[in-house]
Design an enzyme around this catalytic site. Structure first.
Site, PDB file in Angstrom:
ATOM      1  N   GLY A 130       0.797  -1.224   0.000  1.00 29.07           N
ATOM      2  CA  GLY A 130       0.000   0.000   0.000  1.00 29.07           C
ATOM      3  C   GLY A 130       0.834   1.281   0.000  1.00 29.07           C
ATOM      4  O   GLY A 130       1.865   1.391  -0.670  1.00 29.07           O
ATOM      5  N   ILE A 131       0.370   2.252   0.780  1.00 31.05           N
ATOM      6  CA  ILE A 131       1.003   3.579   0.793  1.00 31.05           C
ATOM      7  C   ILE A 131       2.437   3.495   1.318  1.00 31.05           C
ATOM      8  O   ILE A 131       3.348   4.138   0.774  1.00 31.05           O
ATOM      9  CB  ILE A 131       0.165   4.549   1.661  1.00 31.05           C
TER      10      ILE A 131
ATOM     11  N   ASP B 255       6.495  -5.793  14.751  1.00 25.44           N
ATOM     12  CA  ASP B 255       5.135  -5.333  15.041  1.00 25.44           C
ATOM     13  C   ASP B 255       5.282  -4.036  15.836  1.00 25.44           C
ATOM     14  O   ASP B 255       5.956  -4.034  16.881  1.00 25.44           O
ATOM     15  CB  ASP B 255       4.434  -6.423  15.876  1.00 25.44           C
ATOM     16  N   VAL B 256       4.670  -2.953  15.376  1.00 32.72           N
ATOM     17  CA  VAL B 256       4.873  -1.666  16.058  1.00 32.72           C
ATOM     18  C   VAL B 256       4.245  -1.619  17.445  1.00 32.72           C
ATOM     19  O   VAL B 256       4.493  -0.688  18.202  1.00 32.72           O
ATOM     20  CB  VAL B 256       4.371  -0.454  15.224  1.00 32.72           C
TER      21      VAL B 256
ATOM     22  N   TYR C 165     -10.699   5.090  14.472  1.00 28.91           N
ATOM     23  CA  TYR C 165      -9.672   5.428  13.479  1.00 28.91           C
ATOM     24  C   TYR C 165      -9.448   6.938  13.437  1.00 28.91           C
ATOM     25  O   TYR C 165      -8.315   7.431  13.489  1.00 28.91           O
ATOM     26  CB  TYR C 165     -10.123   4.910  12.103  1.00 28.91           C
TER      27      TYR C 165
ATOM     28  N   LYS D 203      -6.152   9.218  14.422  1.00 22.78           N
ATOM     29  CA  LYS D 203      -5.460  10.087  13.460  1.00 22.78           C
ATOM     30  C   LYS D 203      -5.475  11.554  13.921  1.00 22.78           C
ATOM     31  O   LYS D 203      -4.508  12.283  13.686  1.00 22.78           O
ATOM     32  CB  LYS D 203      -6.081   9.930  12.068  1.00 22.78           C
TER      33      LYS D 203
ATOM     34  N   VAL E 227      -7.409   6.278  -0.707  1.00 19.96           N
ATOM     35  CA  VAL E 227      -6.368   5.739  -1.584  1.00 19.96           C
ATOM     36  C   VAL E 227      -6.705   4.282  -1.913  1.00 19.96           C
ATOM     37  O   VAL E 227      -7.201   3.540  -1.053  1.00 19.96           O
ATOM     38  CB  VAL E 227      -4.987   5.809  -0.883  1.00 19.96           C
TER      39      VAL E 227
ATOM     40  N   THR F  74      -5.974   0.967  -1.873  1.00 16.35           N
ATOM     41  CA  THR F  74      -5.112  -0.053  -1.264  1.00 16.35           C
ATOM     42  C   THR F  74      -6.024  -1.119  -0.656  1.00 16.35           C
ATOM     43  O   THR F  74      -7.257  -0.964  -0.645  1.00 16.35           O
ATOM     44  CB  THR F  74      -4.261   0.542  -0.118  1.00 16.35           C
TER      45      THR F  74
HETATM   46  N1  LIG Z   1      -5.864   3.762   2.063  1.00 19.51           N
HETATM   47  C1  LIG Z   1      -6.386   4.910   2.430  1.00 19.51           C
HETATM   48  O1  LIG Z   1      -7.389   5.362   1.871  1.00 19.51           O
HETATM   49  C2  LIG Z   1      -5.740   5.733   3.518  1.00 19.51           C
HETATM   50  C3  LIG Z   1      -6.173   7.047   3.664  1.00 19.51           C
HETATM   51  C4  LIG Z   1      -5.610   7.857   4.642  1.00 19.51           C
HETATM   52  C5  LIG Z   1      -4.614   7.335   5.454  1.00 19.51           C
HETATM   53  N2  LIG Z   1      -4.219   6.049   5.297  1.00 19.51           N
HETATM   54  C6  LIG Z   1      -3.168   5.584   6.197  1.00 19.51           C
HETATM   55  O2  LIG Z   1      -2.068   5.146   5.448  1.00 19.51           O
HETATM   56  C7  LIG Z   1      -1.401   4.107   6.145  1.00 19.51           C
HETATM   57  C8  LIG Z   1      -1.235   2.917   5.209  1.00 19.51           C
HETATM   58  O3  LIG Z   1      -2.499   2.536   4.750  1.00 19.51           O
HETATM   59  P1  LIG Z   1      -2.689   1.604   3.469  1.00 19.51           P
HETATM   60  O4  LIG Z   1      -3.894   2.068   2.806  1.00 19.51           O
HETATM   61  O5  LIG Z   1      -1.429   1.472   2.725  1.00 19.51           O
HETATM   62  O6  LIG Z   1      -3.052   0.235   4.224  1.00 19.51           O
HETATM   63  P2  LIG Z   1      -2.572  -1.276   4.031  1.00 19.51           P
HETATM   64  O7  LIG Z   1      -2.398  -1.579   2.600  1.00 19.51           O
HETATM   65  O8  LIG Z   1      -3.488  -2.086   4.847  1.00 19.51           O
HETATM   66  O9  LIG Z   1      -1.123  -1.256   4.722  1.00 19.51           O
HETATM   67  C9  LIG Z   1      -0.989  -1.145   6.107  1.00 19.51           C
HETATM   68  C10 LIG Z   1       0.466  -1.342   6.442  1.00 19.51           C
HETATM   69  O10 LIG Z   1       0.636  -1.272   7.868  1.00 19.51           O
HETATM   70  C11 LIG Z   1       1.324  -2.432   8.306  1.00 19.51           C
HETATM   71  N3  LIG Z   1       0.919  -2.760   9.666  1.00 19.51           N
HETATM   72  C12 LIG Z   1      -0.348  -2.918  10.134  1.00 19.51           C
HETATM   73  N4  LIG Z   1      -0.318  -3.244  11.431  1.00 19.51           N
HETATM   74  C13 LIG Z   1       0.991  -3.270  11.794  1.00 19.51           C
HETATM   75  C14 LIG Z   1       1.674  -3.544  13.004  1.00 19.51           C
HETATM   76  N5  LIG Z   1       1.017  -3.854  14.131  1.00 19.51           N
HETATM   77  N6  LIG Z   1       3.022  -3.489  13.018  1.00 19.51           N
HETATM   78  C15 LIG Z   1       3.709  -3.187  11.892  1.00 19.51           C
HETATM   79  N7  LIG Z   1       3.124  -2.920  10.717  1.00 19.51           N
HETATM   80  C16 LIG Z   1       1.783  -2.973  10.674  1.00 19.51           C
HETATM   81  C17 LIG Z   1       0.941  -3.509   7.295  1.00 19.51           C
HETATM   82  O11 LIG Z   1       1.917  -4.521   7.232  1.00 19.51           O
HETATM   83  P3  LIG Z   1       1.797  -5.976   7.901  1.00 19.51           P
HETATM   84  O12 LIG Z   1       0.376  -6.404   7.815  1.00 19.51           O
HETATM   85  O13 LIG Z   1       2.750  -6.769   7.079  1.00 19.51           O
HETATM   86  O14 LIG Z   1       2.276  -5.781   9.298  1.00 19.51           O
HETATM   87  C18 LIG Z   1       0.982  -2.700   6.005  1.00 19.51           C
HETATM   88  O15 LIG Z   1       2.305  -2.573   5.545  1.00 19.51           O
HETATM   89  C19 LIG Z   1      -2.236   3.803   7.383  1.00 19.51           C
HETATM   90  O16 LIG Z   1      -1.677   4.470   8.497  1.00 19.51           O
HETATM   91  C20 LIG Z   1      -3.580   4.405   7.041  1.00 19.51           C
HETATM   92  O17 LIG Z   1      -4.274   4.824   8.181  1.00 19.51           O
HETATM   93  C21 LIG Z   1      -4.754   5.235   4.362  1.00 19.51           C
END
Ligand SMILES: NC(=O)c1ccc[n+]([C@@H]2O[C@H](COP(=O)([O-])OP(=O)(O)OC[C@H]3O[C@@H](n4cnc5c(N)ncnc54)[C@H](OP(=O)(O)O)[C@@H]3O)[C@@H](O)[C@H]2O)c1
Length: 257
Positions: free
Chosen positions: A24-25, A70-71, A163, A167, A195, A197
């Protein structure tokens, strides 16, 4: 003062640790930071996916290593930061790891889910920021933090109370650390809108929710992760040398009306 040009956006010689870099992002940011010259330590839980991110960066001529963690786990984060330093002292931290398993009326939310979301999105990001801040302080260095918040960090989003709370708190943490750690460490937030993802697969698969959301987005579409990543490069780079405590919104106009 440097010469005008794109050199101020270069991350040559910098080391960046990116959480959430397995997809993802976060993956897009890791790839973009590496393309701008940074060596990248990619952190997330899924080792296979991290290896894929590392391979993507290396096949484009960049340098990267996987630092699985894991964070929510203090010990794992410490081990990951130690491992990242194989690339050199970490100059840039991108806090991208996030989760959002709840979509519904807040009255139906159980406290365990609330706490889980805050422990990853807020406490996990703080844990990494504190580890980064301590290490930069110990070496009397400088650095930049980019916290991936959300448009849900600046406006309310119905049915996503935990959520959005996490944020908004991340934005408060960003502003406070920016003041506290200046001038050595700049701390900014990046606030993406919607986004494409895995994170948003659920809402995109629900036609009526998806259409309602598109009606709210002036650009009438979700972003590609790459459209968010460039702003992270900017905030991490010397091009943003006087920018700290800012929330940089990249949302196709969602929060503009
Ligand atoms: N997609 C959107 O529309 C959107 C919009 C605004 C903000 N965001 C923010 O952007 C960020 C990434 O979102 P995304 O859309 O790319 O989501 P995603 O595809 O679900 O990716 C989430 C990422 O976080 C990692 N993660 C989750 N829990 C974790 C943990 N406990 N320890 C370490 N890593 C962890 C996952 O990796 P593993 O599962 O491998 O640990 C993955 O790399 C998030 O903070 C989200 O809130 C997303």
């Amino acid at each position: 003062m440097s010469e005008p040009g794109l050199d101020r956006f270069s991350l040559d010689g910098r080391v960046a640790l990116v959480t959430g870099a397995s997809r993802g992002i976060g993956e897009a940011i890791a790839v973009e930071l590496a393309a701008a010259g940074a060596s990248v330590a990619a952190l997330a839980r899924s080792e296979d996916d991290l290896d894929a991110t590392v391979e993507r960066i290396e096949s484009a001529g960049g340098e990267a290593i996987a630092c699985p963690a894991d964070v929510t786990d203090e010990e794992e984060v410490t081990v990951a930061f130690d491992a990242a330093e194989a690339l050199g002292p970490v100059d840039v931290l991108v806090n991208d790891a996030g989760t959002n398993p709840f979509f519904g009326d807040a009255r139906d939310l159980d406290i365990e889910t609330w706490e889980r979301i805050l422990s990853v999105n807020l406490t996990g990001a703080f844990r990494c920021a504190a580890a980064f801040g301590r290490r930069v302080g110990e070496r009397e260095g400088t650095g930049a933090v980019v916290n991936v918040a959300s448009v849900g960090g600046v406006v309310g989003l119905p049915y996503q109370t935990p959520y959005v709370a996490s944020k908004h708190a991340m934005v408060g943490m960003t502003r406070t650390l920016a003041v506290e750690w200046a001038p050595e460490i700049r701390v900014n937030a990046l606030a993406p809108g919607y986004v494409e993802t895995a994170f948003t697969a659920g809402v995109r698969e629900n036609d009526s929710i998806y259409e309602d959301l598109l009606d709210e987005i002036p650009q009438d579409r979700f972003a590609d992760p790459e459209e968010v990543a460039g702003a992270a490069v900017y905030l991490a780079s010397d091009a943003a040398s006087y920018t700290t405590g800012e929330v940089h919104v990249v949302d196709g106009g969602y929060a503009a009306h």
